[in-house]
Structures are given as C-alpha cells and as structure tokens.
Design an enzyme around this catalytic site. Structure first.
Site, PDB file in Angstrom:
ATOM      1  CD  GLU A 108      37.967  49.601  39.946  1.00 52.98           C
ATOM      2  OE1 GLU A 108      36.827  49.983  39.628  1.00 52.98           O
ATOM      3  OE2 GLU A 108      39.005  50.215  39.639  1.00 52.98           O
ATOM      4  CD  GLU A 128      35.562  47.989  35.577  1.00 51.28           C
ATOM      5  OE1 GLU A 128      36.059  46.889  35.241  1.00 51.28           O
ATOM      6  OE2 GLU A 128      35.441  48.347  36.761  1.00 51.28           O
TER       7      GLU A 128
END
Ligand code: NAI
Length: 701
Positions: A108, A128
């Site tokens: 990210e 995730e």
C-alpha cells in the site's frame, strides 16, 4: 529514556533523496517505523535540493507488511494512511523500489508512490483477508485504479502473491529491473525533470465501462460471498473494491479505513491472527530441541511407492524445484505412477494454472525407476508404500544398506510406529515420519513425526524442507493417528453417536458446514470411500474394547456395497454429482437407535457443534498430556490446515478458551457420563481448571 533505534535513514544521490527503511528481518511497519518514515517524508519534502525521492529497503525484502503484534493495541496516530497522504502532499515524485515481498501495508505504501520498480524475483500482494482484515491504507482503492476492479478483487480476496511479470502486465508496477536501485534513481530523476506526478488516486477504474461489466463485477463479489463460508474479510475486501468504482477516491479511502478498523477489533481477525502466529510457532524448533541445529541441504529426494500419496508427494517436491527419484515395485507400477503425475499436471494446464512448458519441466524433475539402488546419493527418502508394517520394515532395511549414512529416512505412514522402522536401520536418529495429507500436492498440512531417537538435526531439516515446499508443519510424537487423525477419529465417532441419539447424516453435515467447515464428515466419508475404514475396523476388531459405545451404521452400509460416491451411494445417494438424502439410510439410522433402545429426539445444530468440540478438545487434551503435541495451538493449526476447520474461528482450542475451562470440563464430563468408556475427561483438563489456566497459557511461547 532509552535511545531510539534508527529504522529509517536518508541518502542523497544527486538530486534524488533515497529513504531507506531498515527494520530486520522483513522490514515490518511498526508504530516506531511509521513515525520515523513520516518524519523522513517531511524532511525530503522540505529539502529543496531533493527533486525526487526513492523509497527502498535494506535487507532481504521491501516492507513485508505491518507488524500484526501491534494489532491488539489501539490504532496508532501515524497510520500507513497518514504516511501515504504525506507522500501525495509532498509535491515531488516518489518511486518505490520493490524487492523480496512487498505485502499488505508495504505494498500500500508503494501504491501511494508515483511509480513502482520491481526486481524480477519480487512479489507483491494484499493478503490482509487471510488474517481477517482488509487493506486499510488505500490498497482496495488504488489497486483497482491501476489494475482494474476484477484483478484487484481477485488479489484482495485470495491474498495471492503476484509475481513481477504479472504485476507489470496488470499495471501494478511500472518497470521490472535487475539493477533495482539504479533503475529507481533514474526513473525518479526523469520524473523530476519532466515534472510528471502521476497519482493512482486521479485515475478511474479502467475495466468497468458498462452496466454489463458492472454486473460481472457484482457476480464476482457474490461468488466470493458464497465461497467464504462465514469468513467476513474476503467479502468486505471485495465490497471495498466496489467503492473504488462507485465513490470519489477520498470517500472510498475513508470507508476502507473505517471497515478495516472495525474488522481489526472483531472476533474473526483476532482468531485468524492467533492462528497465523500459531502456524509460525508450530514450525519452529524450541529451546531444548536444539535451537541452533543446522539443517542439511536437501536437493535430491527419493520417494518409494508412487500410489495416491507417493505421486502427490513427488509433485509437491518437484513443484518446489527439487529433483525427485521415484521408485516403484515394477515397470508397470512405475508407468502407472508417471501416469498419475502427468494427469495432475495436465489438469492444471487445462485449468490454466500451469503453462505447457512448465509441465515438461516439472515432470522432467521426476525420474521413475524400479530399483532402490537409484537412491544411493539422496539426502532424503520418503517411503509411501502400502500401509503394511512388514513391507515398510523391508523397505527401510533395504534403504539402510543403499543410501548414504546421513540420508534422512522418512515414512508417510498414517498410523504405524516410526520407532519400529528406526529399529531396522543404521543411524536411527535420521528416521522420522513425514505425514502428508491427500492430495499431497494440495493439502497444506504436514505432520512431522518425531520418533524416540529422531535427532534435532533431522527435525530441523524436515522443518526447512516443509517451508521450502510450502507446507504448514506441525511436530507430532508417535501414537496411533498422530495429532490429526487421532482427533478426527474421536469427533467422527461422536457424530455417529449423534446419529443414534436422533440426528441424521444430513443434519450433522449441515450443522458443521453452517459452522464453517469446508465439508461435513458424512459427505467426506462418501468422497473418500467407506471401504478403507471398514477394512481398518475389521483389522482392529480384536483390539477394541467390547464395552465401548460403537455404532454399526457404517458397517451396514459397507455390507450393502455402499462405499460412497464411487458406488453411487453411501451415507447419501449420488446422482450426477449431487448428494441426496436416501430413505434407505434414514431407515438404517433409525434401526441403529432402536437396536440400542434409544428413543430418538430432535438434535439441534448447537448440540452437534458442542459435542463435536467436546470430543475434539478432550482428545486434544489427552494428546497434550501425553506430550504428542507440543502446544495447544498446534492442534488448531492441524485442524484448520488438514481437516477443514474454519480458520476464522481460530481452531477448537482457541474456541475452548472462549467457552472457558470450567464450562468445557462440564460438557466433557457430560459426554463421559453419556458415552462411557474412552470418553472420560482428560486429566490435563481438570488440572487446568483447578489451576485456573487456559489453553493459551499452556502455549508458553
Ligand atoms: P497406494 O496403494 O495408493 O500406493 C502404494 C504404492 O506403493 C503402490 O503404487 C505400490 O505399487 C507401491 N509399492 C508397494 N511395494 C513397493 C515396494 N516394495 N517398492 C516400491 N513401491 C512399492 O497407497 P497410498 O494411499 O498412497 O498410501 C501410501 C502410504 O501413505 C500408506 O502408508 C498410507 O497409510 C499413507 N497415507 C495415505 C493417505 C491417503 O489418504 N491415502 C494419507 C496419508 C498417509
């Protein structure tokens, strides 16, 4: 105050500043690191002489994720999102230089940069959802703007690591470069000179131009929900990708952040984080096992027996790049083994999971022979001949004469005593069990069975091999069924008792599937075939305590030739791949109850779940008491990776701690009173309750 460790430094290369992250071993983002990173971004932003910036990592990888050990505390002030916002506000180009694995918050961070350069062997991903979360720093909003919503959806729901060539093709990265640092510097400089500042936030999702495309996306989200079996994170991640289509960037980002925070403090993510940690502990040598033991290099492996298991094991090894020599009993059997291997690979090619060149390369790594002498130079041999002790002893005796003295000798036996095999070879410290699960190239679990004389070095080598071939390893002691099958056989018996008490096979399967199990136990039995268990029961009939509660239904089915799917009928009737309730079975189940004088009563799903857990946890406590398993959390790892237990519930031991020791003991005492011999509470359970301890306290790591 102690000195603050320096985790981030800034180097200068002409007009480009390089922010170097150095937090060994895998550069996880911690609160401390993020604070330093934010300060560094502020510094380079303010530095007029720095016209562009590279973010790179020291050591073996780019940021491999956020440090999940901090997830139990309240979220920090400086989140990855805050760092990303500072990068976007800096007004100069940032280039991420990715090597190793750029995962989760690490990727990210890279996505917030203006360009990404990737080493050829690097991987990126947003895993995730595997720990019950969604990306919380823009991953679900930026990835679809670069790669398209469909690709992003697949990425965030599978958690898959994407290799460099694919990442480039998808548009997730801008360039692949062998000399990563140089390429990143060059690109940063170039962007500064040209004054370009491309930001993913300014793009629109490229692949949803029409209502039809939108409908296809919605169908993909619905498919994720269907497959999730109760897991909420993959569904939330898929929905978040949808926000990238529907909402302005800032709004999508904020919703993603809120959803991520909610999941983080919720029960599913806690359970999955516990399991994530447990998997790492299970595969670790612990003090006393000889922490510093060296493991030996393994390149050439032998496999003896190329049936269901041996051929699967050979594939698992070849897939990881190992050279395999597979020994069969005859030329015909060797050809059959090769056929099995080829069929698996051909199916993968057909399904688009393997390209045709790779097929030849993989099969080329496996040599099919008929003489054990071919194994003379191997570092490891795995025996997978029929489950017959005399045959196995014979193979081990032969191997001992042929292989190097330091060659590890492993058996894939599911129930026989490894120590007896160690007895017949020179250097018994190299003998161990490597218990793969079927199909061996697919199932993640590997029980590493430690015999009485197995050396620490042998274990360490096996653990390293497990890691190399991508298995989740758990160390088990010698006993009938080791950890997994021993627990499985107990809760399967409890399911049979439930049938006698009033449930039907479809009730038990439905209850467990609704709980999140991949597939119910009776559907599994039909799939695997009832004949194997039947043969085992006949074999063990002498040893069985005649006073113990036993249910005749499975034997009756076998006597009727109902061996499961392969005969079209078992616990269910199977027509065109569909399982249907069969009145014949209903009648058999009712007859079993009548035979024992049991008045049948409705059995609720909650009772089914409770009794299955009581059986699992009690047997697990016995296994722990006997030292067969090292930690309670190892049991959770085994059940979740080998038996379809829903990972998002953390495992039966994790669940038992949630129920509480006293209540668990009460349920197990009730089971003992009802089901009699063999169902007595484990002594360890009483000790724990008396000492006020939970299973988690026993983990002691
Ligand atoms: P299988 O019957 O499919 O294969 C056994 C193979 O060994 C046959 O191909 C046979 O030709 C070969 N063989 C027999 N004697 C040999 C010799 N002297 N030299 C070389 N090859 C020889 O059996 P399967 O199911 O693969 O089981 C193998 C082992 O794995 C057993 O110990 C079993 O308990 C264990 N296991 C089986 C699992 C399963 O789901 N089938 C799961 C985990 C372990």
């Amino acid at each position: 105050m102690g000195s603050v460790k320096t985790l981030v430094s800034i180097e200068r290369h002409g007009d480009v500043a390089v922010i170097v992250i150095d937090n060994p071993p895998v550069n996880l983002l911690t609160n401390a690191l993020r604070a330093q990173l934010l300060a560094a971004v502020g510094d380079v932003a303010a530095d007029k002489a720095a016209r562009a910036v590279v973010i790179a990592c020291a050591g073996r990888t780019f940021v491999a994720g956020a440090d999940i050990r901090e997830f139990d505390s309240p979220p920090p002030v400086v989140t990855t999102g805050v760092v990303n916002a500072a990068i976007e506000a800096a007004g100069k180009p940032f280039v991420a230089a990715l090597h190793g694995t750029a995962l989760g918050a690490g990727f990210e961070l890279a996505l917030a940069c203006h360009a990404r350069i990737m080493a050829p062997d690097a991987r990126v991903g947003l895993p995730e959802s595997r720990i019950g979360l969604i990306p919380g720093a823009g991953g679900t909003q930026r990835a679809p703007r670069l790669a398209g919503a469909m690709a992003a959806l697949e990425m965030v729901t599978s958690g898959r690591h994407v290799p460099a060539d694919e990442a480039l093709k998808l548009g997730l990265v801008d360039e692949i470069a062998t000399d990563l640092r140089r390429a990143a510097l060059a690109r940063a400089h170039d962007m500064a000179v040209r004054g370009t500042l491309p930001m993913s936030r300014n793009r629109t999702v490229p692949d949803i131009p029409s209502p039809e495309a939108r409908a296809a996306f919605d169908a993909a989200v619905a498919a994720v929900a269907r497959r999730a079996r109760g897991a909420i994170a993959p569904v939330a991640a898929a929905e978040a990708v949808g926000w990238a289509i529907d909402l302005p960037f800032a709004e999508g980002l904020e919703r993603e952040r809120m959803a991520s925070l909610e999941l983080r403090s919720g029960p599913q993510s806690r359970a999955l984080r516990s399991l994530f940690h447990a998997e790492r502990v299970a595969a670790r040598m612990v003090a006393g096992d000889g922490q510093e033991v060296r493991c030996r290099p393994v390149q050439g492996c032998g496999v003896v027996g190329g049936g269901t298991m041996g051929s699967g094991i050979a594939i698992a090894l070849a897939d990881a790049g190992l050279e395999v020599t597979l020994v069969e009993a005859s030329a015909g059997a060797a050809r059959a083994a090769e056929g099995r291997v080829r069929q698996v690979y051909e199916r993968q090619v057909k399904g688009g999971r393997l390209d045709a060149d790779a097929l030849d390369e993989r099969i080329g790594r496996i040599r099919f022979v008929t003489n054990l002498r071919a194994l003379g130079k191997m570092a490891l041999v795995i025996e997978a001949v029929h489950e017959d002790l005399l045959l196995k002893l014979d193979v081990f005796r032969h191997l001992s004469r042929i292989v190097r003295r330091d060659c590890l000798l492993a058996s894939n036996t599911s129930s026989l005593d490894i120590n007896l095999m160690a007895d017949v070879v020179d250097a018994p410290e190299r003998v161990l069990g490597l218990h793969f699960f079927s199909p061996a190239h697919v199932m993640k679990l590997l029980e590493i069975v430690r015999g009485g004389r197995t050396a620490p070095e042998t274990l360490a080598t096996a653990l390293a091999l497990a890691r190399r071939i991508g298995k989740v390893a758990v160390i088990a002691g010698v006993c009938d069924g080791f950890i997994g099958n021993r627990i499985f056989s107990r809760w399967r018996q409890q399911c049979d008792f439930l049938l006698e008490d009033g449930a039907y096979p479809q009730d038990v399967d439905a209850a467990l599937e609704a709980y999140g199990f991949a597939i119910g136990p009776y559907a599994v039995a039909d799939l695997a075939g009832l004949d194997i268990g039947w043969a085992n029961r006949k074999h063990l009939a002498q040893k069985r305590d005649k006073r113990a509660r036993s249910v005749p239904i499975a034997d009756w089915l076998c006597e009727m030739g109902r061996f499961g799917q392969k005969t079209g009928a078992g616990y269910y009737r199977h027509t065109n791949g569909r399982r249907e309730v069969d009145p014949v079975v209903t009648e058999l189940v009712e007859r079993a109850s009548a035979g024992k004088g049991i008045v049948r009563r409705p059995v609720a799903a909650a009772e089914i779940i409770e009794r299955v857990h009581a059986a699992m946890v009690n047997e697990a406590a016995k296994i722990l008491g006997e030292g067969i398993a090292r930690h309670p959390s190892d049991i959770d790892v085994v059940l979740a990776n080998g038996y379809g237990y829903p990972a998002w519930r953390g495992g039966p031991m994790y669940q038992a701690d949630g129920v509480g020791g006293a209540e668990m003991l009460r349920r197990i005492e009730a089971m003992g009173a009802r089901d009699g011999i063999g169902w007595e509470p484990a002594p360890l359970l009483r000790e724990m309750v008396n000492a006020g301890k939970r299973f988690a306290d026993l983990n002691a790591y």
